[in-house]
Design a protein around this motif. Structure first.
Motif, PDB file in Angstrom:
ATOM      1  N   ALA A  55      -5.592  -8.194  -0.692  1.00 45.22           N
ATOM      2  CA  ALA A  55      -5.591  -7.091  -1.735  1.00 45.22           C
ATOM      3  C   ALA A  55      -6.283  -5.784  -1.340  1.00 45.22           C
ATOM      4  O   ALA A  55      -7.317  -5.941  -0.960  1.00 45.22           O
ATOM      5  N   PHE A  56      -5.743  -4.697  -1.658  1.00 50.62           N
ATOM      6  CA  PHE A  56      -6.391  -3.287  -1.596  1.00 50.62           C
ATOM      7  C   PHE A  56      -7.094  -3.083  -2.959  1.00 50.62           C
ATOM      8  O   PHE A  56      -6.759  -3.768  -3.885  1.00 50.62           O
ATOM      9  N   ALA A  57      -8.161  -2.421  -2.829  1.00 49.45           N
ATOM     10  CA  ALA A  57      -8.933  -2.160  -4.086  1.00 49.45           C
ATOM     11  C   ALA A  57      -8.059  -1.152  -5.104  1.00 49.45           C
ATOM     12  O   ALA A  57      -7.848  -1.467  -6.069  1.00 49.45           O
ATOM     13  N   GLU A  58      -7.161  -0.668  -4.546  1.00 46.94           N
ATOM     14  CA  GLU A  58      -5.991   0.174  -5.395  1.00 46.94           C
ATOM     15  C   GLU A  58      -4.998  -0.565  -5.877  1.00 46.94           C
ATOM     16  O   GLU A  58      -4.525  -0.472  -7.051  1.00 46.94           O
ATOM     17  N   ASP A  59      -4.772  -1.743  -5.448  1.00 43.57           N
ATOM     18  CA  ASP A  59      -3.876  -2.904  -5.927  1.00 43.57           C
ATOM     19  C   ASP A  59      -4.509  -3.431  -7.282  1.00 43.57           C
ATOM     20  O   ASP A  59      -3.946  -3.387  -8.510  1.00 43.57           O
ATOM     21  N   ILE A  60      -5.996  -3.795  -7.083  1.00 42.53           N
ATOM     22  CA  ILE A  60      -6.638  -4.161  -8.450  1.00 42.53           C
ATOM     23  C   ILE A  60      -6.584  -3.023  -9.435  1.00 42.53           C
ATOM     24  O   ILE A  60      -6.113  -3.428 -10.674  1.00 42.53           O
ATOM     25  N   PHE A  61      -7.221  -1.731  -9.031  1.00 44.40           N
ATOM     26  CA  PHE A  61      -7.493  -0.841 -10.070  1.00 44.40           C
ATOM     27  C   PHE A  61      -6.257  -0.370 -10.611  1.00 44.40           C
ATOM     28  O   PHE A  61      -5.985  -0.222 -11.884  1.00 44.40           O
ATOM     29  N   GLU A  62      -5.062  -0.110 -10.123  1.00 44.97           N
ATOM     30  CA  GLU A  62      -3.689   0.211 -10.432  1.00 44.97           C
ATOM     31  C   GLU A  62      -3.209  -0.870 -11.402  1.00 44.97           C
ATOM     32  O   GLU A  62      -2.406  -0.504 -12.461  1.00 44.97           O
ATOM     33  N   THR A  63      -3.349  -1.974 -10.993  1.00 42.92           N
ATOM     34  CA  THR A  63      -2.819  -3.161 -11.976  1.00 42.92           C
ATOM     35  C   THR A  63      -3.386  -2.998 -13.213  1.00 42.92           C
ATOM     36  O   THR A  63      -2.841  -2.995 -14.318  1.00 42.92           O
ATOM     37  N   ILE A  64      -4.815  -2.814 -13.355  1.00 43.88           N
ATOM     38  CA  ILE A  64      -5.519  -2.934 -14.805  1.00 43.88           C
ATOM     39  C   ILE A  64      -5.244  -1.711 -15.213  1.00 43.88           C
ATOM     40  O   ILE A  64      -5.062  -1.631 -16.497  1.00 43.88           O
ATOM     41  N   ARG A  65      -5.369  -0.469 -14.673  1.00 40.39           N
ATOM     42  CA  ARG A  65      -5.137   0.932 -15.399  1.00 40.39           C
ATOM     43  C   ARG A  65      -3.457   0.659 -15.947  1.00 40.39           C
ATOM     44  O   ARG A  65      -3.424   1.330 -17.219  1.00 40.39           O
ATOM     45  N   PRO A 100     -19.015  -4.057  -8.607  1.00 35.38           N
ATOM     46  CA  PRO A 100     -18.603  -5.219  -7.771  1.00 35.38           C
ATOM     47  C   PRO A 100     -17.315  -5.593  -8.219  1.00 35.38           C
ATOM     48  O   PRO A 100     -16.827  -5.470  -9.226  1.00 35.38           O
ATOM     49  N   LEU A 101     -16.235  -5.785  -7.082  1.00 40.11           N
ATOM     50  CA  LEU A 101     -15.003  -5.924  -7.197  1.00 40.11           C
ATOM     51  C   LEU A 101     -14.603  -7.570  -7.749  1.00 40.11           C
ATOM     52  O   LEU A 101     -13.567  -7.803  -8.095  1.00 40.11           O
ATOM     53  N   ARG A 102     -15.714  -8.346  -7.837  1.00 42.38           N
ATOM     54  CA  ARG A 102     -15.247  -9.701  -8.335  1.00 42.38           C
ATOM     55  C   ARG A 102     -14.549  -9.886  -9.485  1.00 42.38           C
ATOM     56  O   ARG A 102     -13.516 -10.501  -9.733  1.00 42.38           O
TER      57      ARG A 102
END
Length: 137
Positions: A55-65, A100-102
C-alpha cells in the motif's frame, strides 16, 4: 470506531468509493488487495508485516478521509459532531500524517474490508428472561 479525538462513523458510500478509485487509479478490489497485503491474523491478533506490504501512504489516508466523509458524524467529548470534508481532511492531517502508519494502516484495512466483505455490528443484549438473582454465599 475510535479515531483521533473521538469515536467516528466510517462509511464508503458510492460517491466516496468512486472518488477513492479515481484518486488512487485502481478499482476498489485492487486497492483492498494492496492495503491488506502484509496483514495477518496470528493468535487471534492482527499484525502487519511491512516488508510484505504494497500500500501507498495515500491509499491509507484517502481511504480514511473519504470514509469519514461518508460516515458524516462522530462523537467527541460526549457531544455529537458533524464530519464535513474539511473536518475529515483536518483529522487525517493531524492524526495520520504525523503518526506511525501502523494504526492508520489497520483502520484503512478495516474500512475497506467492511465495504467489500461486509460488517455486522455487535448485537446488543436484549432484556433478561427473568429478574436478576443474587448468588451471595
Amino acid at each position: 470506531l475510535e479515531f483521533a479525538d473521538g469515536t467516528y462513523l466510517f462509511d464508503l458510500k458510492l460517491p466516496q468509493l468512486a472518488e477513492l478509485q479515481e484518486k488512487r487509479g485502481v478499482g476498489v478490489f485492487a486497492l483492498y488487495g494492496r492495503v491488506v497485503k502484509g496483514r495477518y491474523i496470528l493468535g487471534g491478533e492482527t499484525i502487519g508485516a511491512p516488508a510484505e506490504g504494497e500500500a501507498f501512504a495515500e491509499d491509507i489516508f484517502e481511504t480514511i478521509r473519504l470514509a469519514l466523509i461518508g460516515g458524516g458524524k462522530g462523537e467527541v467529548d460526549g457531544k455529537e459532531v458533524d464530519v464535513s470534508a474539511l473536518r475529515a481532511k483536518s483529522l487525517v492531517e493531524r492524526f495520520c500524517h504525523t503518526a506511525p502508519l501502523r494504526e492508520p494502516w489497520a483502520l484503512a484495512a478495516a474500512i475497506l474490508g467492511a465495504r467489500i466483505e461486509g460488517y455486522a455490528p455487535p448485537k446488543k443484549e436484549g432484556p433478561a428472561d427473568g429478574p436478576a438473582t443474587s448468588t451471595s454465599e
